[in-house]
Write an enzyme that holds these catalytic residues in place. Structure first.
Site, PDB file in Angstrom:
ATOM      1  N   CYS A 146      19.752  20.557   6.521  1.00 37.06           N
ATOM      2  CA  CYS A 146      18.442  20.908   5.979  1.00 37.06           C
ATOM      3  C   CYS A 146      18.069  19.915   4.878  1.00 37.06           C
ATOM      4  O   CYS A 146      18.924  19.466   4.118  1.00 37.06           O
ATOM      5  CB  CYS A 146      18.494  22.337   5.421  1.00 37.06           C
ATOM      6  N   CYS A 203      17.893  20.712  -0.021  1.00 39.08           N
ATOM      7  CA  CYS A 203      18.774  20.483  -1.168  1.00 39.08           C
ATOM      8  C   CYS A 203      19.588  19.196  -0.965  1.00 39.08           C
ATOM      9  O   CYS A 203      19.842  18.778   0.160  1.00 39.08           O
ATOM     10  CB  CYS A 203      19.736  21.648  -1.356  1.00 39.08           C
ATOM     11  N   CYS A 218      20.189  30.511   2.860  1.00 40.23           N
ATOM     12  CA  CYS A 218      19.681  29.575   1.851  1.00 40.23           C
ATOM     13  C   CYS A 218      20.097  30.054   0.466  1.00 40.23           C
ATOM     14  O   CYS A 218      19.930  31.222   0.123  1.00 40.23           O
ATOM     15  CB  CYS A 218      18.155  29.476   1.949  1.00 40.23           C
ATOM     16  N   GLN A 227       5.071  28.296 -11.821  1.00 40.60           N
ATOM     17  CA  GLN A 227       6.377  27.622 -11.751  1.00 40.60           C
ATOM     18  C   GLN A 227       7.307  28.385 -10.813  1.00 40.60           C
ATOM     19  O   GLN A 227       7.405  29.607 -10.878  1.00 40.60           O
ATOM     20  CB  GLN A 227       6.998  27.533 -13.144  1.00 40.60           C
ATOM     21  N   TYR A 249      -4.519  19.836 -16.937  1.00 34.91           N
ATOM     22  CA  TYR A 249      -3.732  20.187 -15.742  1.00 34.91           C
ATOM     23  C   TYR A 249      -3.013  21.515 -16.031  1.00 34.91           C
ATOM     24  O   TYR A 249      -1.813  21.649 -15.860  1.00 34.91           O
ATOM     25  CB  TYR A 249      -2.733  19.084 -15.373  1.00 34.91           C
ATOM     26  N   GLU A 261      -8.325  22.525 -15.156  1.00 31.62           N
ATOM     27  CA  GLU A 261      -7.569  22.559 -13.899  1.00 31.62           C
ATOM     28  C   GLU A 261      -8.543  22.371 -12.735  1.00 31.62           C
ATOM     29  O   GLU A 261      -9.623  22.971 -12.710  1.00 31.62           O
ATOM     30  CB  GLU A 261      -6.834  23.892 -13.754  1.00 31.62           C
ATOM     31  N   ASP A 306       0.361  18.244 -18.322  1.00 33.10           N
ATOM     32  CA  ASP A 306       1.338  18.723 -17.328  1.00 33.10           C
ATOM     33  C   ASP A 306       0.783  18.422 -15.938  1.00 33.10           C
ATOM     34  O   ASP A 306       0.408  19.336 -15.194  1.00 33.10           O
ATOM     35  CB  ASP A 306       1.589  20.220 -17.517  1.00 33.10           C
ATOM     36  N   CYS A 308       7.086  16.356 -13.874  1.00 36.96           N
ATOM     37  CA  CYS A 308       8.036  16.798 -12.849  1.00 36.96           C
ATOM     38  C   CYS A 308       8.519  15.632 -11.984  1.00 36.96           C
ATOM     39  O   CYS A 308       9.253  15.842 -11.016  1.00 36.96           O
ATOM     40  CB  CYS A 308       7.420  17.889 -11.975  1.00 36.96           C
TER      41      CYS A 308
END
Length: 451
Positions: free
Chosen positions: A78, A81, A160, A286, A315, A336, A381, A408
């Site tokens: 998969c 991850c 998972c 989040q 944002y 936003e 952000d 991120c």
């Protein structure tokens, strides 16, 4: 060395995000998903003058970093991850070093003060988007995540590790149901079929679950039977809403032409600190609730004293950061582009009894032209790709003394920091927060000060 040639080599290091670096005859080769310390077999997949890439074929011998941890039976197959074969401490060390290398490569000299881990490392995701398809061409119906490095093949998930166990139970029940009914999945190339995606969301604090089935209009759903199957499935949490979204778009994204409520309600509440947030099917939040509390605590710390200050939260998403700052600020303005997120932010602010928040729907690039009052501090952000350079220059023109940038994607951050540096800003403090254990992703928080 030409495309298709097969080699064996030792991975000397792993660069962000998951690029294993191997040297053959002094030539640097990038092999995705290869971990430093491994000996691997790979084939040359791309060769340019400035870059050679390889495709991982086999891990011949493991890295000393790897450990045997009971986990997902799909790991390595998969694409969800990458680092489940590392202890959590090793994951944090690797992510911190990767970001430090990016900082040095970009020519900056600030340090990363620390990396803060997620309070939980398994079952932390409160939202997951699954895809219908097949594991191999013309194979049986599958429901899960894309295979590693594959646009078409889907791995049916059973255990998972990054989602709540209830998601795994419901996933199996839904797959069995549609296998029994004989429903077809949507073929991306032929644009034919019925089943597209399944999105599940869960409140970590209450256990409430929303289920949203996304299909085309090229079939029919027995709504009563589907609801009965789901509500009779034994789980620890509680299903509070079941939805059916119709999407005939050619793009492989979850979007709504029409959304029907089949059962219950189309929202639940999640809690951060002492605040309540209404979560709807398409609103941004989040994906790691407990990790978000760690992240926002660091943002609060970096923002510092806010009394009598005007804060711009650009944002803003559903206004989470803005609403945390509002009780200790004069006023917070959030911007936003997603209108639904802005509407949710406004309602959440009312629920949390905040009357000094203003939320504006629109592209930051355009909205900042109409923001006439100079803020005392700006919080950024942005999405994964960072800030549009034109928008960033307009933000710089406010001339604030301090900004807090939450990123991120550290590579996008480095690009934006270059522009900010040229404008006279320097990084005063920097830390990392790991919101996504087992994966390559990490959040960076920077406090910038104007020289």
């Amino acid at each position: 060395m030409k495309k298709g040639d097969i080699f064996e080599g030792n991975v000397v290091k792993t660069e962000f995000p998951n690029k294993g670096i191997i040297y053959i005859d002094d030539k640097k080769i990038i092999v995705k998903n290869a971990l430093e310390g491994q000996t691997v077999r790979f084939s040359i997949s791309k060769k340019r003058k400035d870059k050679i890439e390889g495709r991982l074929l086999e891990v011949i011998s493991p890295s000393n970093l790897e450990c045997s941890i009971p986990g997902c039976s799909h790991f390595g197959i998969c694409g969800g991850c990458t680092y489940q074969n590392l202890s959590y401490e090793a994951q944090l060390d690797l992510k911190k070093r990767q970001v430090e290398e990016l900082i040095a490569k970009a020519g900056f000299d600030f340090t990363v003060e620390n990396i803060y881990g997620s309070p939980i490392t398994k079952g932390y995701r409160n939202k997951m988007e699954f895809t219908f398809g097949d594991e191999e061409k013309d194979g049986p119906l599958a429901l899960g995540m894309h295979k590693q490095n594959s646009f078409y093949d889907i791995v049916s998930l059973k255990d998972c590790q990054i989602v709540d166990p209830d998601f795994n139970v419901l996933l199996q029940a839904i797959l069995s149901y549609f296998q029994f009914t004989g429903a077809t999945f949507y073929h991306k190339m032929r644009h034919e079929g019925f089943l597209r995606h399944l999105v599940m969301r869960r409140s970590v604090k209450t256990g409430d679950i929303l289920i949203n089935l996304i299909t085309t209009t090229q079939g029919t759903l027995d709504e009563e039977s589907f609801v009965e199957m789901l509500t009779s499935t034994k789980i620890d949490g509680k299903i509070v809403g079941i939805l059916h979204t119709l999407n005939d778009s050619l793009a492989d994204v979850v979007q709504s032409d029409e959304t029907r409520l089949l059962y219950g309600q189309d929202y639940f509440y999640e809690y951060l600190f002492d605040m309540r947030f209404k979560i709807s099917p398409f609103s941004f939040f989040q994906t790691n609730t407990l990790g978000a509390e760690v992240l926002y605590e660091k943002v609060r710390e970096y923002v510092g004293e806010t009394k009598d200050k005007l804060i711009y939260d650009l944002y803003t998403g559903t206004g989470t950061i803005a609403q945390m700052m509002a009780p200790v600020a004069k006023k917070v303005v959030g911007v936003e582009i997603v209108e639904e997120a802005v509407e949710a932010a406004k309602k959440n602010a009312v629920d949390n009894k905040l009357n000094n928040c203003e939320f504006i729907a629109g592209d930051v690039l355009k909205v900042v032209d109409n923001l006439k009052e100079k803020p005392d501090i700006i919080i950024l952000d942005p999405p994964r790709d960072g800030i549009n350079p034109k928008a960033l220059n307009k933000i710089i023109n406010f001339g604030v003394n301090e900004m807090v940038y939450v990123s991120c994607k550290p590579t996008s951050l480095m690009r934006d920091l270059e522009i900010l540096k040229e404008a006279g800003y320097e990084v005063k403090k920097c830390c990392l927060v790991d919101m996504f254990p087992g994966t390559v992703h990490v959040e960076t928080v920077c406090l910038l000060s104007r020289k």
